[in-house]
Design a protein around this motif. Structure first.
Motif, mmCIF file in Angstrom:
data_model
loop_
_atom_site.group_PDB
_atom_site.id
_atom_site.type_symbol
_atom_site.label_atom_id
_atom_site.label_comp_id
_atom_site.label_asym_id
_atom_site.label_seq_id
_atom_site.Cartn_x
_atom_site.Cartn_y
_atom_site.Cartn_z
ATOM 1 N N GLY A 29 0.825 -1.196 0.000
ATOM 2 C CA GLY A 29 0.000 0.000 0.000
ATOM 3 C C GLY A 29 0.865 1.254 0.000
ATOM 4 N N ASN A 30 0.238 2.398 -0.243
ATOM 5 C CA ASN A 30 0.978 3.658 -0.267
ATOM 6 C C ASN A 30 1.674 3.882 1.068
ATOM 7 O OD1 ASN A 30 1.814 5.980 -1.664
ATOM 8 N ND2 ASN A 30 0.278 7.230 -0.617
ATOM 9 N N ASN A 78 -0.171 1.456 3.611
ATOM 10 C CA ASN A 78 -1.531 1.718 4.104
ATOM 11 C C ASN A 78 -2.266 0.388 4.293
ATOM 12 O OD1 ASN A 78 -4.245 2.349 4.442
ATOM 13 N ND2 ASN A 78 -4.189 4.054 3.008
ATOM 14 N N PRO A 79 -2.592 0.002 5.523
ATOM 15 C CA PRO A 79 -3.120 -1.352 5.766
ATOM 16 C C PRO A 79 -4.528 -1.600 5.256
ATOM 17 C CG PRO A 79 -3.123 -0.077 7.796
ATOM 18 C CD PRO A 79 -2.415 0.765 6.773
ATOM 19 N N VAL A 80 -5.239 -0.565 4.810
ATOM 20 C CA VAL A 80 -6.600 -0.773 4.313
ATOM 21 C C VAL A 80 -6.724 -0.500 2.818
ATOM 22 C CG1 VAL A 80 -7.616 -0.255 6.562
ATOM 23 C CG2 VAL A 80 -7.308 1.588 4.898
ATOM 24 N N VAL A 124 8.567 -5.558 6.711
ATOM 25 C CA VAL A 124 9.889 -5.696 6.100
ATOM 26 C C VAL A 124 9.770 -5.828 4.581
ATOM 27 C CG1 VAL A 124 11.930 -7.171 5.940
ATOM 28 C CG2 VAL A 124 10.948 -6.652 8.181
ATOM 29 N N ALA A 125 8.773 -6.569 4.113
ATOM 30 C CA ALA A 125 8.546 -6.676 2.667
ATOM 31 C C ALA A 125 8.289 -5.299 2.067
ATOM 32 C CB ALA A 125 7.375 -7.613 2.387
ATOM 33 N N HIS A 126 7.595 -4.447 2.808
ATOM 34 C CA HIS A 126 7.369 -3.075 2.332
ATOM 35 C C HIS A 126 8.687 -2.326 2.192
ATOM 36 C CE1 HIS A 126 5.236 0.688 1.716
ATOM 37 N NE2 HIS A 126 5.999 1.259 2.651
ATOM 38 N N LEU A 162 5.551 1.299 -7.964
ATOM 39 C CA LEU A 162 5.272 -0.078 -8.371
ATOM 40 C C LEU A 162 3.793 -0.398 -8.209
ATOM 41 C CD1 LEU A 162 6.512 -2.825 -9.276
ATOM 42 C CD2 LEU A 162 6.686 -3.397 -6.840
ATOM 43 N N THR A 163 3.281 -0.264 -6.993
ATOM 44 C CA THR A 163 1.850 -0.475 -6.736
ATOM 45 C C THR A 163 1.209 0.766 -6.138
ATOM 46 O OG1 THR A 163 2.342 -1.388 -4.533
ATOM 47 C CG2 THR A 163 2.148 -2.949 -6.359
ATOM 48 N N ALA A 164 2.041 1.711 -5.693
ATOM 49 C CA ALA A 164 1.560 2.946 -5.074
ATOM 50 C C ALA A 164 2.620 4.024 -5.301
ATOM 51 C CB ALA A 164 1.315 2.734 -3.582
ATOM 52 N N PRO A 165 2.268 5.290 -5.162
ATOM 53 C CA PRO A 165 3.250 6.356 -5.425
ATOM 54 C C PRO A 165 4.494 6.270 -4.562
ATOM 55 C CG PRO A 165 1.024 7.249 -5.327
ATOM 56 C CD PRO A 165 0.923 5.819 -4.894
ATOM 57 N N HIS A 166 4.335 5.895 -3.290
ATOM 58 C CA HIS A 166 5.473 5.880 -2.383
ATOM 59 C C HIS A 166 5.629 4.496 -1.759
ATOM 60 C CE1 HIS A 166 5.655 10.203 -2.812
ATOM 61 N NE2 HIS A 166 4.362 10.286 -2.481
#
Length: 446
Positions: free
Chosen positions: A68-69, A77-79, A145-147, A155-159
């Protein structure tokens, strides 16, 4: 920017995801053969239940935490992608593949990462506590940690996360996020749970080397998807990674067997399997940034160093049951630092290692990633294990450990070795060798 979906890339990524998922049953065989016969079923179950718990938790919250962003480079972002609901219509893309395919691929990574952790606490953990811990570790340790390591900006979000975007450490498929994190977490778990009864005085040899070798083969097979799929494209870069994933474990196996032969006088099948896995671990972070020659060099180093490292647990009295620390933590460190030494600028990463004239610029970045991920995983895993131990209890009873954790936790055994009693067949006609009943079967039988 709108990306056009490439069917070849998508097919390769979905195939790679299936290969990575196969690694967890392979790990179940590998770990199952390494424990004693009275604990094989429990060891297999710890891997299999991780598929269920992590699979659900990843879809609900884990993927959002990881991709998530970013909230300050620390957590997604968890949601944002909760329940993967945002991907139902299939519109978003990650590069040239559907976002849902990317989420599935990374979910299989999360599953094998959690399952690996069980190797440090084999034969002494209640199944209920492990089931809970598998979810907690995913949410608290692995996903953040993956984040840090995988979530590149855009890649999937701006940041995305700080290690890949700010520190600029290179980690193709999880040398830090999976191998170092699991190794450090396993070390914490082994300390919290303590040693098995008889550790250091009672032989605890692998009970079934056939299972171990089968598991190692499946792990190696799945690892091609694990590493090459991380390219996210079916092209030249994926081919280089595939070749490196072949060569590094080959070299590591030979190095391990050589050390074993010189040290113990024998080259064992367990050594061959462990050496191959050590090479696979080491090439995980470095497979996309080194040449085939560099891959073999990393494999040789990992095989030799890990062969020595697995004996350290006896020196320190630490019961790391299935050598998670000696193979995965040490191998992950070798491979991650190997990028700083042997990264070839001709690869797609364009990183220049120390031996290619890059100085220590990349090496210190790799070292920082190792230290931070290892310290974070150790501390958080220690806290989680301590809380679970003091609330619901993690360790099985002394009686269960002595008689066998399979029966105590599952009311089953891995092998039914009860002799057949002839009395059980009284009153039942016994078949002859040539047919059923009391008469021989043949063309003249009425």
């Amino acid at each position: 920017m709108v990306h056009e979906i490439n069917t070849g890339d998508t097919a390769w990524l979905l195939t790679s995801a299936a290969l990575v998922l196969l690694m967890t049953p392979g790990l179940a065989f590998f770990y199952g053969g390494m424990v004693r016969a009275k604990g094989v079923l429990n060891m297999v179950m710890m891997s299999f239940v991780s598929i269920a718990t992590v699979g659900v938790a990843w879809a609900v919250i884990g993927y959002s935490e990881a991709f998530g962003n970013s909230l300050g480079g620390v957590l997604g972002n968890p949601v944002q992608f909760a329940f993967l609901d945002a991907y139902v219509n299939g519109d978003p893309a990650v590069g040239t593949v559907p976002a849902l395919a990317f989420a599935a691929f990374q979910g299989c990574f999360a599953i094998i990462a959690v399952a690996l952790l069980s190797g440090a606490i084999a034969e002494r953990t209640t199944f209920a506590s492990w089931t809970l811990l598998s979810v907690l570790w995913l949410v608290v340790v692995y996903a953040p940690v993956a984040h840090w390591v995988f979530a590149a900006d855009g890649l999937t979000a701006p940041h995305g996360g700080w290690i890949v975007n700010r520190l600029h450490a290179v980690d193709l498929a999880g040398g830090t996020a999976i191998e170092v994190a699991c190794g450090a977490g396993g070390l914490a778990l082994a300390i919290v749970l303590g040693r098995r009864l008889g550790f250091g005085s009672t032989p605890m040899r692998p009970h079934n080397m056939t299972l171990v070798m089968l598991g190692a083969g499946l792990l190696w097979f799945g690892w091609f998807g694990f590493n090459s799929g991380s390219a996210l494209v079916a092209g030249t870069w994926a081919a280089l990674i595939w070749v490196n994933t072949l060569l590094a474990p080959c070299a590591a196996m030979l190095a391990w067997l050589l050390v074993e032969k010189r040290r113990d006088g024998h080259a064992t099948s367990l050594g061959a399997a462990s050496g191959a896995v050590a090479g696979l671990v080491a090439i995980t972070p470095s497979g996309g940034s080194v040449s085939p020659l560099g891959a073999m060099a990393i494999g040789l180093l990992a095989g030799a160093i890990c062969a020595w490292a697995v004996s350290w647990k006896y020196r320190f009295g630490l019961d790391d049951s299935l050598d998670l620390v000696g193979v995965h933590l040490v191998g992950g460190v070798v491979g991650t630092l190997g990028v700083g030494l042997l990264a070839d600028p001709r690869t797609a990463t364009h990183v220049r290692g120390l031996f290619y004239g890059g100085g220590v610029s990349q090496l210190w970045r790799q070292a920082v990633a190792v230290l931070v991920v290892g310290a974070f995983s150790f501390v958080m895993t220690w806290l989680l294990a301590t809380v679970v131990s003091r609330t619901m209890g993690m360790r099985v009873s002394t009686e269960a450990e002595m008689t066998g954790i399979d029966l105590a936790e599952h009311s089953e055994t891995g092998y039914d070795l009860t002799p057949v009693q002839h009395s059980a067949f009284r009153g039942v006609s016994r078949p002859h060798a040539h047919g059923l009943g009391d008469r021989p079967a043949g063309p003249h039988t009425a």
